[in-house]
Design an enzyme around this catalytic site. Structure first.
Site, PDB file in Angstrom:
ATOM      1  N   MET A  30       0.847  -1.198   0.000  1.00  0.00           N
ATOM      2  CA  MET A  30       0.000   0.000   0.000  1.00  0.00           C
ATOM      3  C   MET A  30       0.882   1.248   0.000  1.00  0.00           C
ATOM      4  O   MET A  30       0.433   2.341   0.349  1.00  0.00           O
ATOM      5  CB  MET A  30      -0.942  -0.020   1.205  1.00  0.00           C
ATOM      6  CG  MET A  30      -1.888  -1.230   1.157  1.00  0.00           C
ATOM      7  SD  MET A  30      -3.451  -1.003   1.976  1.00  0.00           S
ATOM      8  CE  MET A  30      -2.929  -0.733   3.647  1.00  0.00           C
ATOM      9  N   LEU A  33       6.742   3.079   1.534  1.00  0.00           N
ATOM     10  CA  LEU A  33       7.622   1.927   1.717  1.00  0.00           C
ATOM     11  C   LEU A  33       8.712   2.186   2.759  1.00  0.00           C
ATOM     12  O   LEU A  33       9.264   3.286   2.830  1.00  0.00           O
ATOM     13  CB  LEU A  33       8.270   1.571   0.371  1.00  0.00           C
ATOM     14  CG  LEU A  33       7.288   1.294  -0.768  1.00  0.00           C
ATOM     15  CD1 LEU A  33       8.036   0.913  -2.036  1.00  0.00           C
ATOM     16  CD2 LEU A  33       6.277   0.214  -0.401  1.00  0.00           C
ATOM     17  N   ALA A  35      11.975  -0.186   5.163  1.00  0.00           N
ATOM     18  CA  ALA A  35      12.946  -1.276   4.959  1.00  0.00           C
ATOM     19  C   ALA A  35      12.279  -2.657   4.946  1.00  0.00           C
ATOM     20  O   ALA A  35      12.778  -3.575   4.284  1.00  0.00           O
ATOM     21  CB  ALA A  35      14.015  -1.211   6.051  1.00  0.00           C
ATOM     22  N   HIS A  37       9.338  -3.434   3.569  1.00  0.00           N
ATOM     23  CA  HIS A  37       8.865  -3.682   2.195  1.00  0.00           C
ATOM     24  C   HIS A  37      10.037  -4.034   1.281  1.00  0.00           C
ATOM     25  O   HIS A  37       9.913  -4.888   0.400  1.00  0.00           O
ATOM     26  CB  HIS A  37       8.188  -2.425   1.630  1.00  0.00           C
ATOM     27  CG  HIS A  37       6.927  -2.018   2.321  1.00  0.00           C
ATOM     28  ND1 HIS A  37       6.850  -0.907   3.124  1.00  0.00           N
ATOM     29  CD2 HIS A  37       5.690  -2.571   2.320  1.00  0.00           C
ATOM     30  CE1 HIS A  37       5.616  -0.778   3.585  1.00  0.00           C
ATOM     31  NE2 HIS A  37       4.894  -1.778   3.121  1.00  0.00           N
ATOM     32  N   LYS A 151       5.025  -9.990   9.504  1.00  0.00           N
ATOM     33  CA  LYS A 151       4.461  -9.106  10.522  1.00  0.00           C
ATOM     34  C   LYS A 151       2.934  -9.242  10.525  1.00  0.00           C
ATOM     35  O   LYS A 151       2.317  -9.290  11.572  1.00  0.00           O
ATOM     36  CB  LYS A 151       4.851  -7.647  10.292  1.00  0.00           C
ATOM     37  CG  LYS A 151       4.280  -6.733  11.377  1.00  0.00           C
ATOM     38  CD  LYS A 151       4.727  -5.329  11.233  1.00  0.00           C
ATOM     39  CE  LYS A 151       3.897  -4.558  10.257  1.00  0.00           C
ATOM     40  NZ  LYS A 151       2.511  -4.292  10.722  1.00  0.00           N
ATOM     41  N   SER A 188       4.096   1.254   8.369  1.00  0.00           N
ATOM     42  CA  SER A 188       3.767   2.613   7.900  1.00  0.00           C
ATOM     43  C   SER A 188       3.044   3.381   9.005  1.00  0.00           C
ATOM     44  O   SER A 188       3.151   4.596   9.099  1.00  0.00           O
ATOM     45  CB  SER A 188       2.887   2.541   6.662  1.00  0.00           C
ATOM     46  OG  SER A 188       3.598   1.860   5.652  1.00  0.00           O
ATOM     47  N   ARG A 189       2.309   2.664   9.852  1.00  0.00           N
ATOM     48  CA  ARG A 189       1.526   3.335  10.902  1.00  0.00           C
ATOM     49  C   ARG A 189       2.401   3.792  12.078  1.00  0.00           C
ATOM     50  O   ARG A 189       1.918   4.519  12.942  1.00  0.00           O
ATOM     51  CB  ARG A 189       0.385   2.443  11.374  1.00  0.00           C
ATOM     52  CG  ARG A 189      -0.692   2.297  10.295  1.00  0.00           C
ATOM     53  CD  ARG A 189      -1.903   1.557  10.783  1.00  0.00           C
ATOM     54  NE  ARG A 189      -3.015   1.646   9.856  1.00  0.00           N
ATOM     55  CZ  ARG A 189      -3.416   0.659   9.035  1.00  0.00           C
ATOM     56  NH1 ARG A 189      -2.775  -0.490   9.029  1.00  0.00           N
ATOM     57  NH2 ARG A 189      -4.437   0.838   8.223  1.00  0.00           N
TER      58      ARG A 189
HETATM   59  O1  PAF Z   1      -0.192  -5.921   3.640  1.00  0.00           O
HETATM   60  C1  PAF Z   1      -0.619  -4.985   2.927  1.00  0.00           C
HETATM   61  O2  PAF Z   1       0.037  -3.958   2.748  1.00  0.00           O
HETATM   62  C2  PAF Z   1      -1.996  -5.112   2.298  1.00  0.00           C
HETATM   63  O3  PAF Z   1      -2.877  -5.772   3.131  1.00  0.00           O
HETATM   64  C3  PAF Z   1      -1.959  -5.750   0.899  1.00  0.00           C
HETATM   65  C4  PAF Z   1      -1.458  -7.185   0.962  1.00  0.00           C
HETATM   66  C5  PAF Z   1      -1.068  -4.931  -0.017  1.00  0.00           C
HETATM   67  C6  PAF Z   1      -3.366  -5.792   0.297  1.00  0.00           C
HETATM   68  O4  PAF Z   1      -3.893  -4.519   0.129  1.00  0.00           O
END
Ligand code: PAF
Length: 288
Positions: A30, A33, A35, A37, A151, A188-189
């Site tokens: 989503m 990004l 580290a 990701h 995670k 991200s949160r």
């Molecule tokens: O883990 C995430 O960031 C989301 O749940 C995903 C897998 C991209 C689906 O929107």
């Protein structure tokens, strides 16, 4: 890196790669990004010749009072990081590509039971949204390998079950969580947390480690009652540190049902609100 928005352009790029006998890896994200990701992308690159990353903030996995409107977005920085890693395609679909019809009439993919536990209780629509959007992505990208972070352990388990139940020809890979120096899982949160809350956030990981130590010391699960006591102690510790725990539960790894006497492949799952962030974390524990 080829940036595409339309499914036809995505398919053309993937077909060209397949024509060159390349295997396809896929990392759905989503955006915003970090580290964690980037480790998912590296894992995809280790297992496939051609890697597609998607960035799409999926509205159907957010509840009415959640942070869809404020979800952090850093598109230029994300594209820069992915290009630097040598990602082949960045797929940036818009809402009409992902959900061409009315959302209320959208076909939904639902994984029963496992999707109703834990986060499914606090966020009733969440996993319907995840499995629906991930199915659509799988059909659009048609990857050989798809990579998800550990995670989101419940999400990973649900996606694995969906892939098995619906016979998607995709190998699902889970990648270890990346943490900051204090042990807080990157998310991200975490951007919603103050400096002081970031320090407190690490207590979630410490609590899981302490529970794991206790389980290892016992060497076996004596009873569900003993686990409930352990969970209660952990919950108190989190509350004292300033969290509002949603759940902290010792589960069986394979179906995430609460663990019972004799179970030995365990995972402790936890979610707790701290300030404006709902943090999740987990720890796998092997006994015996
Ligand atoms: O883990 C995430 O960031 C989301 O749940 C995903 C897998 C991209 C689906 O929107």
């Amino acid at each position: 890196m080829n940036k595409v928005q339309r499914v036809s352009s995505l398919r053309a790029a993937v077909q060209a790669a397949r024509h060159d006998k390349k295997t396809i890896g896929f990392v759905p994200t989503m955006g915003n990004l970090h580290a964690g990701h980037l480790e998912l992308v590296k894992a995809a690159q280790q297992r496939a010749d051609f890697v597609v990353v998607s960035i799409y903030v999926n509205p159907t996995q957010f509840g009415a009072n959640e942070d869809l409107g404020n979800y952090p977005s850093t598109p230029d920085e994300d594209a820069r990081l992915l290009a630097e890693l040598g990602v082949d395609v960045l797929f940036l679909p818009d809402q009409s590509t992902m959900y061409p019809g009315e959302l209320a009439k959208q076909t939904v993919v639902y994984v029963p039971e496992i999707g109703d536990l834990y986060c499914g209780q606090n966020r009733p629509e969440h996993f319907y949204g995840v499995t629906t959007v991930v199915s659509r992505f799988f059909n659009m990208v048609q990857p050989d390998v798809a990579v998800f972070g550990k995670k989101d352990y419940q999400q990973l388990t649900i996606v694995r079950r969906m892939v098995a139940d619906l016979a998607f020809p995709v190998q699902v890979i889970g990648v270890d969580t990346v943490r900051n120096e204090a042990g807080l899982a990157l998310s991200s949160r975490n951007g919603y947390l103050s400096e002081a809350q970031l320090a407190t956030g690490a207590v979630l990981r410490q609590t899981l480690l302490e529970m794991s130590d206790e389980l290892q010391k016992e060497g076996r699960v004596e009873s569900r009652k003993a686990l409930t006591e352990l969970e209660k102690k952990a919950r108190n510790k989190l509350e004292q540190a300033g969290f509002e725990p949603h759940y902290i539960t010792v589960c069986r790894q394979y179906d995430l049902e609460p663990a019972h006497k004799g179970d030995d492949s365990l995972v402790i799952l936890a979610a707790a609100v701290l300030g404006k962030a709902r943090l999740i974390d987990n720890l796998e524990v092997e006994l015996g």
